[in-house]
Design a protein around this motif. Structure first.
Motif, mmCIF file in Angstrom:
data_model
loop_
_atom_site.group_PDB
_atom_site.id
_atom_site.type_symbol
_atom_site.label_atom_id
_atom_site.label_comp_id
_atom_site.label_asym_id
_atom_site.label_seq_id
_atom_site.Cartn_x
_atom_site.Cartn_y
_atom_site.Cartn_z
ATOM 1 N N ALA A 1 -32.381 38.663 11.610
ATOM 2 C CA ALA A 1 -32.291 38.226 12.921
ATOM 3 C C ALA A 1 -30.690 39.035 13.759
ATOM 4 C CB ALA A 1 -32.039 37.100 13.535
ATOM 5 N N PRO A 2 -31.309 39.492 15.576
ATOM 6 C CA PRO A 2 -30.313 39.408 16.276
ATOM 7 C C PRO A 2 -29.017 38.625 16.083
ATOM 8 C CG PRO A 2 -32.476 39.859 17.171
ATOM 9 C CD PRO A 2 -32.816 38.910 15.279
ATOM 10 N N ASP A 3 -28.994 37.389 16.189
ATOM 11 C CA ASP A 3 -28.141 36.804 15.631
ATOM 12 C C ASP A 3 -27.525 36.441 14.795
ATOM 13 O OD1 ASP A 3 -30.189 35.490 16.265
ATOM 14 O OD2 ASP A 3 -29.617 33.783 17.943
ATOM 15 N N ALA A 4 -28.182 36.744 13.963
ATOM 16 C CA ALA A 4 -27.812 36.365 12.735
ATOM 17 C C ALA A 4 -26.230 36.161 12.270
ATOM 18 C CB ALA A 4 -28.509 36.780 11.351
ATOM 19 N N GLY A 5 -25.514 36.605 12.638
ATOM 20 C CA GLY A 5 -24.014 36.967 12.149
ATOM 21 C C GLY A 5 -23.722 36.997 11.071
ATOM 22 N N ILE A 6 -24.026 38.024 10.793
ATOM 23 C CA ILE A 6 -24.103 38.696 9.319
ATOM 24 C C ILE A 6 -23.191 39.639 9.443
ATOM 25 C CG2 ILE A 6 -24.861 40.454 7.423
ATOM 26 C CD1 ILE A 6 -28.452 39.489 8.844
ATOM 27 N N ALA A 7 -21.934 39.860 8.560
ATOM 28 C CA ALA A 7 -20.802 40.312 8.379
ATOM 29 C C ALA A 7 -20.871 40.776 7.110
ATOM 30 C CB ALA A 7 -19.499 39.219 8.534
ATOM 31 N N GLY A 8 -21.171 42.158 7.433
ATOM 32 C CA GLY A 8 -21.003 42.623 5.325
ATOM 33 C C GLY A 8 -22.228 42.944 4.515
ATOM 34 N N PRO A 9 -22.608 43.387 4.259
ATOM 35 C CA PRO A 9 -24.007 43.159 3.582
ATOM 36 C C PRO A 9 -24.623 42.066 2.986
ATOM 37 C CG PRO A 9 -22.028 44.865 2.203
ATOM 38 C CD PRO A 9 -20.886 43.705 3.036
ATOM 39 N N ILE A 10 -26.177 42.699 3.126
ATOM 40 C CA ILE A 10 -26.856 41.080 4.001
ATOM 41 C C ILE A 10 -27.258 40.110 2.588
ATOM 42 C CG2 ILE A 10 -29.191 42.467 3.458
ATOM 43 C CD1 ILE A 10 -29.836 40.541 5.992
ATOM 44 N N VAL A 11 -26.957 41.519 1.432
ATOM 45 C CA VAL A 11 -27.261 40.218 0.347
ATOM 46 C C VAL A 11 -25.382 39.167 -0.110
ATOM 47 C CG1 VAL A 11 -28.345 42.145 -0.684
ATOM 48 C CG2 VAL A 11 -25.893 42.076 -1.480
ATOM 49 N N ASP A 12 -25.126 39.206 0.312
ATOM 50 C CA ASP A 12 -23.594 38.782 0.173
ATOM 51 C C ASP A 12 -23.780 37.287 1.266
ATOM 52 O OD1 ASP A 12 -22.555 40.893 -1.331
ATOM 53 O OD2 ASP A 12 -21.431 42.079 -0.019
ATOM 54 N N ASP A 13 -24.462 37.572 2.404
ATOM 55 C CA ASP A 13 -24.787 36.719 2.867
ATOM 56 C C ASP A 13 -25.216 35.295 2.344
ATOM 57 O OD1 ASP A 13 -25.539 34.961 4.622
ATOM 58 O OD2 ASP A 13 -25.008 35.661 6.932
ATOM 59 N N PRO A 14 -24.864 34.115 2.572
ATOM 60 C CA PRO A 14 -25.141 32.508 1.987
ATOM 61 C C PRO A 14 -26.666 32.209 1.619
ATOM 62 C CG PRO A 14 -22.857 32.355 2.367
ATOM 63 C CD PRO A 14 -23.143 33.568 2.787
ATOM 64 N N ARG A 15 -26.607 32.548 3.011
ATOM 65 C CA ARG A 15 -28.143 32.270 3.071
ATOM 66 C C ARG A 15 -29.082 33.054 2.524
ATOM 67 N NH1 ARG A 15 -27.914 32.595 9.496
ATOM 68 N NH2 ARG A 15 -25.781 34.597 8.800
ATOM 69 N N PHE A 16 -28.715 34.473 2.023
ATOM 70 C CA PHE A 16 -29.839 34.998 1.451
ATOM 71 C C PHE A 16 -30.581 35.061 0.267
ATOM 72 C CE2 PHE A 16 -31.249 38.516 -1.561
ATOM 73 C CZ PHE A 16 -32.135 39.881 -0.968
ATOM 74 N N ARG A 17 -29.005 33.818 -0.429
ATOM 75 C CA ARG A 17 -29.645 33.267 -1.941
ATOM 76 C C ARG A 17 -31.065 31.963 -1.952
ATOM 77 N NH1 ARG A 17 -24.200 32.755 -2.720
ATOM 78 N NH2 ARG A 17 -23.946 30.075 -1.409
ATOM 79 N N GLU A 18 -31.603 31.368 0.097
ATOM 80 C CA GLU A 18 -31.631 31.001 -0.057
ATOM 81 C C GLU A 18 -33.836 31.813 0.106
ATOM 82 O OE1 GLU A 18 -32.863 27.999 -0.072
ATOM 83 O OE2 GLU A 18 -30.110 27.134 -0.097
#
Length: 251
Positions: A159-176
């Motif tokens: 998402a354009p406003d996802a606020g991702i910092a670093g690789p997306i797989v490291d975002d806690p929401r990716f686990r969902e």
């Protein structure tokens, strides 16, 4: 009063447990023989699981609750009280399990609670003749469902406003998102999933649901059941997909 044992019937269907469960629950109105085993008999009617109850509805607006769901665990088990045409306090219990076996699914129906009837032995004998007819119609519908399915491509992008910092797989929401894929796999709906191109976070998921015309349900699964989409990590575009299988000599 002599104890009357539960009635047990089995049928082997050539479909995955997810398909067998879906046909028994979501599509029960398509196969249940209402003319022979319905409250309204010759009047036009249908039967459906709705809001935790199994209910028969006539086209003239009449309703007859057949039972209340007591256990719902797709694609393994469904159970419900059973009192078509009878008061709820005179209910038996029907439990249906769906077990994967070589070649398909073994569907096991167990009907108990005969003590609720004035003549338990006679009631059991009556259902001993009725359930084979019902399960035969069910088996025929499973066979038809195996020939029809709704396919879709789910195209995921950050998402354009996802606020991702670093690789997306490291975002806690990716686990969902991974959990969503796991649920789709357990339900028998997941065909494939993986990255799409070189852009971080872009991916595709292929879903196949038994039966035709289930596009709206796929949209709901993609946008609501996948919490990574609900929480703003991904956007998702759902594209219907018609699958055509051709052989090497089909031109």
């Amino acid at each position: 009063m002599n104890h009357v044992p539960p009635l047990r019937r089995e049928v082997l269907v050539q479909a995955a447990p997810a398909v067998a469960f879906d046909v028994f629950t979501s599509r029960i109105g398509r196969w249940w023989p209402l003319a022979e085993h319905g409250v309204y008999h010759e009047r036009a009617a249908t039967v459906v699981f709705d809001g935790g109850v199994l209910v028969e509805r006539s086209t003239t607006g009449e309703e007859s609750v057949w039972g209340t769901v007591t256990h719902w665990e797709p694609p393994a088990t469904v159970a419900f009280t059973w009192h078509p045409g009878r008061p709820a306090d005179a209910a038996g219990l029907v439990e249906v399990s769906f077990g994967a076996v070589d070649g398909g699914t073994l569907v096991t129906l167990r009907h108990s609670g005969w003590e609720a009837y004035a003549d338990p032995a006679a009631a059991r004998a009556d259902y001993d003749h009725g359930w084979p007819t019902v399960l035969g119609r069910y088996s025929d519908e499973v066979a038809r469902a195996g020939d029809a399915a709704t396919w879709a491509l789910l195209l995921h992008r950050p998402a354009p406003d996802a606020g991702i910092a670093g690789p997306i797989v490291d975002d806690p929401r990716f686990r969902e998102h991974v959990a969503f894929l796991g649920r789709m796999r357990a339900a028998g709906h997941l065909v494939a999933a993986g990255p799409l191109g070189d852009a971080d976070g872009e991916g595709v998921t292929v879903l196949r649901l038994p039966g035709s015309g289930r596009d709206a349900e796929i949209v709901r699964l993609a946008s609501e059941d996948d919490r990574s989409v609900r929480d703003g990590l991904f956007t998702v575009a759902v594209r219907p997909w018609r699958v055509t299988l051709t052989g090497p000599n089909d031109g």
